[in-house]
Write an enzyme that holds these catalytic residues in place. Structure first.
Site, PDB file in Angstrom:
ATOM      1  N   GLY A 114      14.101  14.230  10.452  1.00 24.45           N
ATOM      2  CA  GLY A 114      12.900  13.442  10.230  1.00 24.45           C
ATOM      3  C   GLY A 114      11.667  14.245  10.589  1.00 24.45           C
ATOM      4  O   GLY A 114      11.000  14.832   9.738  1.00 24.45           O
ATOM      5  N   ARG A 160      -1.145  10.983   4.472  1.00 26.42           N
ATOM      6  CA  ARG A 160      -1.721  10.675   5.781  1.00 26.42           C
ATOM      7  C   ARG A 160      -3.185  10.287   5.662  1.00 26.42           C
ATOM      8  O   ARG A 160      -3.668   9.407   6.384  1.00 26.42           O
ATOM      9  CB  ARG A 160      -1.557  11.880   6.708  1.00 26.42           C
ATOM     10  CG  ARG A 160      -0.120  12.144   7.118  1.00 26.42           C
ATOM     11  CD  ARG A 160       0.073  13.542   7.680  1.00 26.42           C
ATOM     12  NE  ARG A 160       1.441  13.750   8.139  1.00 26.42           N
ATOM     13  CZ  ARG A 160       1.972  14.936   8.424  1.00 26.42           C
ATOM     14  NH1 ARG A 160       1.225  16.042   8.284  1.00 26.42           N
ATOM     15  NH2 ARG A 160       3.211  15.032   8.833  1.00 26.42           N
ATOM     16  N   GLU A 163       5.293   9.721   7.934  1.00 26.40           N
ATOM     17  CA  GLU A 163       4.288  10.775   7.730  1.00 26.40           C
ATOM     18  C   GLU A 163       3.814  11.357   9.057  1.00 26.40           C
ATOM     19  O   GLU A 163       2.652  11.722   9.220  1.00 26.40           O
ATOM     20  CB  GLU A 163       3.084  10.283   6.909  1.00 26.40           C
ATOM     21  CG  GLU A 163       3.360   9.309   5.793  1.00 26.40           C
ATOM     22  CD  GLU A 163       4.336   9.810   4.756  1.00 26.40           C
ATOM     23  OE1 GLU A 163       4.974  10.858   4.959  1.00 26.40           O
ATOM     24  OE2 GLU A 163       4.491   9.122   3.743  1.00 26.40           O
ATOM     25  N   LEU A 214       2.156  15.536   2.166  1.00 25.34           N
ATOM     26  CA  LEU A 214       2.144  14.622   3.307  1.00 25.34           C
ATOM     27  C   LEU A 214       0.734  14.395   3.824  1.00 25.34           C
ATOM     28  O   LEU A 214       0.374  13.280   4.218  1.00 25.34           O
ATOM     29  CB  LEU A 214       3.030  15.161   4.431  1.00 25.34           C
ATOM     30  CG  LEU A 214       4.537  15.147   4.187  1.00 25.34           C
ATOM     31  CD1 LEU A 214       5.267  15.827   5.342  1.00 25.34           C
ATOM     32  CD2 LEU A 214       5.053  13.733   3.987  1.00 25.34           C
ATOM     33  N   ARG A 218       0.837  -1.210   0.000  1.00 28.35           N
ATOM     34  CA  ARG A 218       0.000   0.000   0.000  1.00 28.35           C
ATOM     35  C   ARG A 218       0.864   1.249   0.000  1.00 28.35           C
ATOM     36  O   ARG A 218       0.532   2.263  -0.639  1.00 28.35           O
ATOM     37  CB  ARG A 218      -0.928  -0.007   1.224  1.00 28.35           C
ATOM     38  CG  ARG A 218      -2.027   1.070   1.196  1.00 28.35           C
ATOM     39  CD  ARG A 218      -1.593   2.407   1.759  1.00 28.35           C
ATOM     40  NE  ARG A 218      -1.052   2.284   3.089  1.00 28.35           N
ATOM     41  CZ  ARG A 218      -0.140   3.104   3.592  1.00 28.35           C
ATOM     42  NH1 ARG A 218       0.340   4.113   2.878  1.00 28.35           N
ATOM     43  NH2 ARG A 218       0.317   2.931   4.816  1.00 28.35           N
ATOM     44  N   MET A 239      -3.379 -13.979  20.455  1.00 32.32           N
ATOM     45  CA  MET A 239      -4.471 -14.959  20.477  1.00 32.32           C
ATOM     46  C   MET A 239      -4.178 -16.167  19.592  1.00 32.32           C
ATOM     47  O   MET A 239      -4.768 -17.237  19.777  1.00 32.32           O
ATOM     48  CB  MET A 239      -5.774 -14.290  20.045  1.00 32.32           C
ATOM     49  CG  MET A 239      -6.263 -13.241  21.026  1.00 32.32           C
ATOM     50  SD  MET A 239      -7.651 -12.282  20.396  1.00 32.32           S
ATOM     51  CE  MET A 239      -8.960 -13.521  20.389  1.00 32.32           C
ATOM     52  N   GLY A 289      -1.386 -17.646  19.652  1.00 32.66           N
ATOM     53  CA  GLY A 289      -0.406 -18.440  20.366  1.00 32.66           C
ATOM     54  C   GLY A 289       0.899 -18.547  19.601  1.00 32.66           C
ATOM     55  O   GLY A 289       1.288 -17.652  18.859  1.00 32.66           O
ATOM     56  N   GLY A 290       1.574 -19.672  19.764  1.00 32.64           N
ATOM     57  CA  GLY A 290       2.848 -19.869  19.090  1.00 32.64           C
ATOM     58  C   GLY A 290       2.716 -19.820  17.579  1.00 32.64           C
ATOM     59  O   GLY A 290       3.631 -19.384  16.877  1.00 32.64           O
ATOM     60  N   TRP A 337      15.156   7.175   3.970  1.00 34.38           N
ATOM     61  CA  TRP A 337      13.832   6.577   4.099  1.00 34.38           C
ATOM     62  C   TRP A 337      12.907   7.054   2.986  1.00 34.38           C
ATOM     63  O   TRP A 337      11.767   7.435   3.212  1.00 34.38           O
ATOM     64  CB  TRP A 337      13.214   6.824   5.480  1.00 34.38           C
ATOM     65  CG  TRP A 337      13.991   6.185   6.578  1.00 34.38           C
ATOM     66  CD1 TRP A 337      14.658   6.806   7.584  1.00 34.38           C
ATOM     67  CD2 TRP A 337      14.212   4.777   6.765  1.00 34.38           C
ATOM     68  NE1 TRP A 337      15.284   5.883   8.387  1.00 34.38           N
ATOM     69  CE2 TRP A 337      15.029   4.626   7.912  1.00 34.38           C
ATOM     70  CE3 TRP A 337      13.807   3.641   6.065  1.00 34.38           C
ATOM     71  CZ2 TRP A 337      15.441   3.382   8.370  1.00 34.38           C
ATOM     72  CZ3 TRP A 337      14.216   2.392   6.528  1.00 34.38           C
ATOM     73  CH2 TRP A 337      15.020   2.276   7.675  1.00 34.38           C
TER      74      TRP A 337
END
Length: 415
Positions: free
Chosen positions: A155, A269, A391, A265, A108, A365, A367-368, A181
């Protein structure tokens, strides 16, 4: 303690295009055309992203061919009019973003960098020649763009940028400095670079420049060893005496100073406000399905009170996030000038917080099993660490809202 299985049947939300999370009739807020646009993007994600994203993420591969696919889908510069751009509404653009981020935040982000940042800069601030040269090619995915604002030491404080542009007697501009970045920079055909002019130029401070990336002195290198956004490309740019013609500058008065990049920006956003709800919804759906099938102590996890309490809190938070995004989107479609920085900051701040907490809760939730790429929540959580940061960090948005509430800017330190 397990739940009473004789309770009344649950509400059927299967008819909502958002699925079982839709507790508050969100489906009714959108037109048939808006929902169909979202479903078209979902179908693209289901066919071209979901089957591959775990492998791309694990191996840190960005599928460059996806850019042309986004062009054919009509999501590059989707909200822009003319010059070969799709010209769709803000709400349609938002819905597209949430479907794309349900696939992966990194992918995205490509749509945001190309459309909301690079294309928006040229569309809002560029000359007719710049628009005609680049926008149609970028909307189709034939050309790739990037947006160079953030620097290694600047930044959250872009006013501290050290990249400079000096204008020589013949009119040429010469750029020097570094950016960091910067999404898509190693793939880009054109970069919108923001630089300080000061006494070296027209004395009007920060200005934007349209820089073909094959210009001598321009170089970009991908940032590696990332723990987030692994299926996308973020880079460092170096500008070493990059010579540009006089007409490379973005000429509009709207591009003078930091208000130029900030307008872009805010477009990005806005997409994030919607996008992160897609990641949250996908994490919710993953854990909802898992708890229905996974049995422990002789019953599905979904039948336990603690599980249902967590699912309820997730669903309520997601509904709130969509309502917030919808409100801002409708305001933007009615009058783009009515969308204030505080409005955008409120949406980005809260929806990012909501999304990352839901992704983390969903991972727990599972778990492993939740630490594997077989399930999406931890991948979403890792990606959202970046989305929450870029942003504008939480703190930047808090101070933007605080300035609106108090009338006092508190961005600088208080001695």
């Amino acid at each position: 303690m397990s739940a009473d299985r004789s309770a009344a049947p649950s509400q059927d939300t299967s008819s909502s295009f958002l699925g079982p999370v839709d507790l508050t009739g969100l489906d009714g807020l959108f037109s048939a055309e808006e929902k169909q646009r979202a479903l078209d993007v979902r179908a693209f994600v289901d066919e071209h992203i979901r089957p591959h994203i775990a492998d791309w993420y694990e191996r840190a591969i960005f599928p460059q061919e996806i850019i042309a696919g986004f062009g054919r889908l009509g999501v590059l510069g989707m909200h822009l009019d003319g010059y070969g751009c799709p010209g769709r509404s803000a709400v349609e653009y938002g819905l597209a973003n949430q479907e794309l981020e349900a696939g992966d935040s990194g992918l995205r982000t490509i749509v945001s960098v190309q459309g909301s940042l690079a294309m928006s800069a040229i569309h809002k601030h560029g000359s007719e020649d710049q628009k005609n040269e680049w926008l149609q090619k970028m909307a189709s995915g034939e050309a790739v763009g990037c947006f160079g604002l953030t620097e290694p030491a600047a930044g959250s404080d872009p006013a501290a940028m050290t990249t400079t542009a000096r204008q020589e007697p013949g009119g040429d501009w010469v750029l020097g400095g570094a950016k960091r970045w910067i999404g898509l920079a190693t793939l880009a055909d054109v970069a919108v670079i923001w630089a300080q002019t000061g006494e070296h130029g027209d004395g009007r401070g920060v200005r934007g420049f349209v820089v073909p990336t094959d210009t001598p002195g321009f170089s970009a290198e991908a940032i590696s060893q990332k723990l987030s956004m692994r299926a996308s490309v973020q880079c460092e740019i170096r500008l070493e005496d990059v010579r540009l013609p006089a007409d490379a500058i973005l000429p509009a008065d709207s591009a003078v100073g930091l208000k130029g990049p900030f307008q872009c920006l805010n477009e990005a956003r806005f997409g994030i406000i919607w996008g992160v709800m897609g990641a949250a919804r996908d994490a919710f759906n993953a854990v909802l399905d898992y708890t229905a099938d996974r049995e422990q102590f002789g019953a599905p996890l979904a039948s336990y009170q603690l599980t249902q309490a967590k699912l309820a809190d997730m669903a309520v938070a997601i509904n709130r996030g969509y309502l917030l995004a919808h409100q801002i989107g409708r305001v933007k479609d009615a009058d783009a000038e009515a969308v204030t920085p505080a409005m955008i900051s409120a949406g980005k701040l809260d929806n990012c917080r909501v999304a990352i907490e839901i992704a983390r809760e969903a991972r727990e939730m599972l778990g492993g099993n939740g630490i594997t790429l077989e399930h999406s929540p931890l991948r979403h959580a890792n990606n959202l660490e970046s989305v929450r940061t870029y942003e504008g960090t939480d703190e930047v948005h808090q101070l933007t809202i605080g300035r609106t509430l108090t009338g006092i800017g508190a961005f600088t330190s208080r001695g």
